[in-house]
Structures are given as structure tokens and as C-alpha cells.
Design a protein around this motif. Sequence first.
Motif, short mmCIF file in Angstrom:
data_model
loop_
_atom_site.label_atom_id
_atom_site.label_comp_id
_atom_site.label_asym_id
_atom_site.label_seq_id
_atom_site.Cartn_x
_atom_site.Cartn_y
_atom_site.Cartn_z
N PHE A 42 0.85 -1.18 0.00
CA PHE A 42 0.00 0.00 0.00
C PHE A 42 0.89 1.24 0.00
CE2 PHE A 42 -2.40 -3.44 1.95
CZ PHE A 42 -3.55 -3.41 1.21
N ASP B 22 8.34 7.25 5.91
CA ASP B 22 7.56 6.83 4.73
C ASP B 22 7.52 7.94 3.67
OD1 ASP B 22 6.61 4.20 5.73
OD2 ASP B 22 5.70 5.46 7.27
N GLY B 23 7.97 7.62 2.47
CA GLY B 23 7.99 8.59 1.38
C GLY B 23 9.29 9.36 1.30
N ASP B 27 9.95 4.72 -0.55
CA ASP B 27 9.17 5.33 -1.64
C ASP B 27 7.69 5.45 -1.24
OD1 ASP B 27 8.07 2.82 -1.88
OD2 ASP B 27 8.46 2.63 -4.02
N GLY B 28 7.38 5.24 0.01
CA GLY B 28 6.00 5.38 0.50
C GLY B 28 5.25 4.06 0.56
N SER B 29 5.86 3.00 0.03
CA SER B 29 5.21 1.69 0.04
C SER B 29 5.18 1.11 1.45
CB SER B 29 5.95 0.71 -0.88
OG SER B 29 5.84 1.12 -2.22
N LEU B 30 4.00 0.65 1.85
CA LEU B 30 3.83 -0.03 3.12
C LEU B 30 3.46 -1.47 2.80
CD1 LEU B 30 1.47 2.64 4.76
CD2 LEU B 30 3.93 2.40 5.17
N PHE B 31 4.41 -2.38 2.97
CA PHE B 31 4.17 -3.79 2.67
C PHE B 31 3.48 -4.44 3.86
CE2 PHE B 31 7.64 -2.50 0.00
CZ PHE B 31 7.48 -3.20 -1.18
N TYR B 32 2.30 -5.00 3.62
CA TYR B 32 1.57 -5.72 4.65
C TYR B 32 1.50 -7.19 4.24
CZ TYR B 32 -0.39 -1.68 7.17
OH TYR B 32 -0.57 -0.56 7.92
N GLU B 38 4.70 -6.15 8.90
CA GLU B 38 4.90 -5.02 8.00
C GLU B 38 6.36 -4.96 7.56
OE1 GLU B 38 3.12 -1.37 9.41
OE2 GLU B 38 4.25 -0.17 7.97
N LEU B 39 6.58 -4.61 6.29
CA LEU B 39 7.93 -4.45 5.76
C LEU B 39 8.07 -3.06 5.17
CD1 LEU B 39 7.07 -7.63 4.81
CD2 LEU B 39 9.43 -7.54 4.06
N LYS B 40 9.30 -2.56 5.17
CA LYS B 40 9.61 -1.33 4.46
C LYS B 40 10.89 -1.55 3.67
CE LYS B 40 7.72 1.81 7.94
NZ LYS B 40 6.38 2.01 7.38
N ALA B 41 11.00 -0.83 2.55
CA ALA B 41 12.20 -0.93 1.72
C ALA B 41 13.01 0.35 1.88
CB ALA B 41 11.83 -1.16 0.26
N PHE B 42 14.10 0.25 2.62
CA PHE B 42 15.04 1.36 2.75
C PHE B 42 16.04 1.29 1.60
CE2 PHE B 42 13.44 0.41 6.98
CZ PHE B 42 13.01 1.66 7.38
N ASN B 43 16.93 2.28 1.51
CA ASN B 43 17.89 2.29 0.40
C ASN B 43 19.31 2.38 0.94
OD1 ASN B 43 19.59 3.46 -1.83
ND2 ASN B 43 17.67 3.08 -2.93
N HIS B 151 14.73 6.19 -3.25
CA HIS B 151 15.62 6.01 -4.41
C HIS B 151 16.85 6.91 -4.30
CE1 HIS B 151 12.87 3.37 -6.58
NE2 HIS B 151 11.91 4.14 -6.15
N TYR C 32 13.25 -4.48 5.20
CA TYR C 32 13.30 -4.88 6.60
C TYR C 32 11.88 -5.25 7.03
CZ TYR C 32 18.02 -3.17 7.74
OH TYR C 32 19.37 -2.99 7.82
#
Lengths: 184, 184, 184, 184
Positions: A42, B22-23, B27-32, B38-43, B151, C32
Motif C-alpha cells: 500500500f 515513509d515517502g 518510496d512510500g510503500s507499506l508492505f503488509y 509489515e515491511l519497508k524498503a530502505f535504500n 531512491h 526490513y
Amino acid sequence: MTRFADAQAHAHRLKLMAFDVDGVLTDGSLFYSDDGIELKAFNTLDGLGLKMLQNAGLQVAIITGRKAGCVEARMKNLGIDLLFQGVGDKLAVMQRLLGDLGLQAAEAGYMGDDLPDLQIMAGCGFSATPANGHALAKRIARHTTQLAGGHGAVREICEFILDAQGKLDAAYAPFLPGDRGVER
Amino acid sequence: MTRFADAQAHAHRLKLMAFDVDGVLTDGSLFYSDDGIELKAFNTLDGLGLKMLQNAGLQVAIITGRKAGCVEARMKNLGIDLLFQGVGDKLAVMQRLLGDLGLQAAEAGYMGDDLPDLQIMAGCGFSATPANGHALAKRIARHTTQLAGGHGAVREICEFILDAQGKLDAAYAPFLPGDRGVER
Amino acid sequence: MTRFADAQAHAHRLKLMAFDVDGVLTDGSLFYSDDGIELKAFNTLDGLGLKMLQNAGLQVAIITGRKAGCVEARMKNLGIDLLFQGVGDKLAVMQRLLGDLGLQAAEAGYMGDDLPDLQIMAGCGFSATPANGHALAKRIARHTTQLAGGHGAVREICEFILDAQGKLDAAYAPFLPGDRGVER
Amino acid sequence: MTRFADAQAHAHRLKLMAFDVDGVLTDGSLFYSDDGIELKAFNTLDGLGLKMLQNAGLQVAIITGRKAGCVEARMKNLGIDLLFQGVGDKLAVMQRLLGDLGLQAAEAGYMGDDLPDLQIMAGCGFSATPANGHALAKRIARHTTQLAGGHGAVREICEFILDAQGKLDAAYAPFLPGDRGVER
């Protein structure tokens, strides 16, 4: 009347706005893991947009054909109770919901991106599709967003609706710096 | 003075730089996931940028509205202790932090991308937003990066600050080949 | 000699090609999860490229600053034993490896994207960086790929090297239809 | 005959359409987690395309070189039984499958993106590759999609085939609003 003005006129009357999940609240990616867990991505921008709609007095619903636990988790997080998953006939669900809420079709909107969304989109007063929506969804939609699904398309349509209802400035107001900013 | 030069002048005074998550760091994506994770993609680029800021003597903080275990994990990994999650009023948290650290608002900066960031951005001497930030964030920000959140936007702003403080060459120095390169 | 021809000349001599992970074999995203698990997204194109290099008789190594279980899993999958994770001084590791293998620096190459890669890139006969590499990596690299990290940049450099060594047609050969195709 | 018309003529005869997974049904990303779990990101658009093909009477198969539990989960979800994973010689598998089904090579198609797909592509009457396919895949493919793998390339080719067979309108029909729309 231009297509934009026509879309605004229809968005002006909205009391209920419903959204598809895959391709609208996400970019359409369905993450599957080896152990059978599904994930969706999301977008944080969309979350705030949905809250702004709710704060402005609109009802927000999710009507989606697939069914996944992660959608439930996200919607609970956003305080959205009108969650309909695993829906075959989306328009029928919308019509029942309108009956329950005592609303007219002209007061309802739907944002979808693909063929299973066409009937509910045509059956609501307002409809929208993201930049990456199917060609037929774009033909039926009152408004096509600049942003793609999962990249802020829902936020864009939330602000479009608030703007059409003259409520955008009020939605922005609590966030503006006002006299909290440092002197520039 | 151009907007760029103005942003540099404000970045020159920074002793504390704080970031949204977030953002901005994503990139603002919230992986559920279905099982509620919950996951987040850092860079990776951003991680080195934050270390370069710290090595140059700046304090680095994270002030974010949401709360997630993955943010804690990433920040521990980066050695960032000033982590404030689940924050309602970001500017208030910043002001308390400035009091604790004995700093002025003009010595603090914030990078955010959306409405909940506007007040803290306006309340700090320096502010930045990523290429994909909300229109209002771009209007308030002293500087908008070329890169999008998740990014490399944070890395870009870290190097912008180091450059404004005349510390970028020193930050690069330990990485340059010098006489370790083969003859070309 | 053009920069392209110069890069080809250096790639021609390669017997060992080493790669960075984050930003090169991935797009730099570090996933993560709340429960402390880390994920990376590798690309299937790159996997075949690395196998083609190995099949053509080149040694392939991974030398990376971070350390993650998922890198081990992917490299095991690709049959790459020369895996060095958690490396502080990449050039030092390369030099030890060259000693072990009895190779010269001019016979080794490295593909990296950021500041910690500059010394090893300058210390090898051949070097490359993806389209989204840091400005300083692009200045030092013998060759910059058209594709970005995690989107086929490694595959592109593998084919570049095989082409420079006159081995690309042989690498393609087992895959070509030959007389297995239907009449067109 | 133009290349497009030639592709249409070959797609017209299809009774079996087979697809690669990585780079075709996904964007090529292979997500690896620290605990050895693999994830793939499929696309919701593609799922509906595959169902439309099946509903139109075509057989749908998956023939892929890698092997992952998440592919099994997704294909079960889509009701695709002809799933061949871990395949070394894809053309040989296709030929056995054609024998079992009593079909000719001219009645079969394959969509692939990389070198291991060239022989099966050349060995089928119809072949396609996504926008981001390898240069050699594009040279052999009867048709190259506008969309990239994992971003709707499979959906695009499904509609291309249905259109070539004069079945697209019938596939769209159950989704069209007809007299279910509100008066506009």
C-alpha cells in the motif's frame, strides 16, 4: 462542459466513495511467498487521503474481488469498516450498501482499474481510474488520475473530490504552519 | 539570492538534521503480509549518507508519524538513537529535542514529503522534500531533491548539506583511491 | 581510443570479475520486516549472466560491505563460492584473493555503485558501475551500463565482458534454436 | 505482410499458450529472505488475462526453468494445472505436452524473455516477449508487448491473442455495463 468539469460536478455530490484494492490501492503486484503468505504494498499517501475523506464527512468503502488478510490489516489500521472482499458482483454489493446507508447511486463513487470494475463504475454517479488503468476503465471513468495505482492515485482522487466539494482548504488547514513557522 | 543559494545558506548552519520515514527514507510503500507483518524498503545509498552526516559531526534524528518494528531495526543498524515514532505533533517533538540538545531552530532541519510534515518543516531553519513530495511540501521546502524517496533522496540531501558546510570533500576523502589505484 | 574501446581492452584481459551486492545485484532496496528479517530482490537476468561468465572460464566473486543471509542463499543457488560479506576494505580482500588465485590486478574487475567501491574499482584493471551509480563511481568506472542495478546491469556487464573476450557467440550458441525451430 | 499482421495470423491458430515465469509473469525480481524464503511479485492484470484465455477455450500452461513454491501457490489460485517447473529443455517439455494434447506446434505459443526461451519460442507457431525482453528474444518473437514483464505484459498478450481470434469482444462482454449503468 469539459470532461474535467463534468467529473467535478459528479464528485461534488459524493457521500460515499469506494475503492478497488489491486491496481488502485496497490500497483497491481501480488507478492506470493514460498510458504503461502501473500503481501501487498500500500502507499502512505493514500492512507492520509482516505482519512481526509472520512474527516470531511464522506463514507469510505473498499469493494474488491480478491480476498487477502493483508487488506484486512491495512483497513483496520485506517479505521475503514466498510470492507467487502471476495466480491463477485461489485455493483450488487454497492447497491445493497446504498440501500443500507439510504443513499442514491448519484451520491456514490468507485475507483477501479480493470474489467471487473466497469459495471460498478458505470453504476455510480462518480468514477475514477488510475493512470495505468485498462483502456476500457479509462473510457468509462469520469476522471483518470495523473498518478498510477500504488503510487498515490488514491490520494490524488481524494483531493480531487475534496476540491470538488469545496472542502480541500479545510482539509489542509490543520496541517498548515500558520504562525508555527520560524521567520523566514 | 536564488532559491538554491538560499537553501545552501540555511543548510550551512545545521547541527541537527531530522528525517521522516515513509515517502522519504522509503518510496512510500507499506508492505503488509497476511500474517500481520509489515515491511519497508530502505535504500543503501541513504544509509551511507546518514553515516556521512554523523561522521561530519551533525546529529541525525528520525521523527515519524507511524510506528513499525522495521524502522527500529534499520535505525539500530545505522546507529541512530534519536528515533521518535508514532509522533502526532512533529514540531513539538523537534522543539523538545532542540531544548534537550541546546540548539536553536535555525540549527535544525527536517526532510518530509506530506502534509503532516509542513509544520516541522516550517519550524526548522532548513527543510527539504523529495522529488515526489506533495505540492505543499515542495512549496514550503527550502530544497527539493532530484531523486525520489527510497531512491536516494536522503543521500542527495546529505551530500547537499555537507557541500553547503564545506565538508563534502572531507567526507569523500577516505573513499578516494589516492595511490591505491592501478596505473591507468 | 574511445572510452568504450578502452573499457573493452581492459575487459579483454579479465580472469576474475567481482561484484558488489546492494545497488548492483539489487536496486539498492533493503527490505526490513517487523520481525527483523531482511530481504533483497535479485534479478533473474543477472543470474544467467553470472553463469555465462563462469561457463566461459572466468572466476566470479562477490565482495560486499553488508552481511545478510539472503545473499548467501542466492549465491549458493548460483554456485558462487567466492563470497565475501561484511568487508570493510574491499581492495584488501581483492588483493588477498588475487594472491590466492595467482592473478594480477590487471586480470581482475569489479562492479560497484558507491563510495566504498571506488578503491577496489581503481585497484582493478577493469571496473564498471550501473546507470544509477554515484557520480564518483561513474567517473572512475571504465564502463557504465545502460541498465540500472537490480534491473539487469550485471547481465549487461557480463555480456560486455564476454563480447570483449570474443566469447559471446559461444555463450549464446547452446541457446540458439538452430534446426529446432519450426519452419517460418 | 507486416510483422504485426504476421503475428496476428499465427496467434489466430493458437489452442495452447504457455508462459515463462521470471521476467514475464514477474519483472524478473527474485526476492530472497534471510530465512531462505523466496517471494515473487505477480500482477493482478495478468491473472485476469489468463482466465480470459481459458474461458475462451484455450489451454494455458506454465513452463519455467526455476522452481519455487510461490509459483505453485499462484497457479493453483488461477486454476492452471499445466505447470512445469525446474525445466531444463523447455522445447522438449512443450513437444511432450503437444503429444499428450494431440496438438501441432503451429497451434502452440510461448512467451519468454531470455536465452533459455529462444528454442521453445522458435519451436512454436506463435511467440511473444515483453518490452524488457533480451535482444535475442525480441528478434525471435512474433510479437513484442508494449508493457514490461510483471507490469501487464502477459495481460497484453492474452488480449492480443483473443483479438487475433476474434474473441476479444466476447471476452469483454460479461464485464460491460450494458443497461446496468446509471443514466449519464
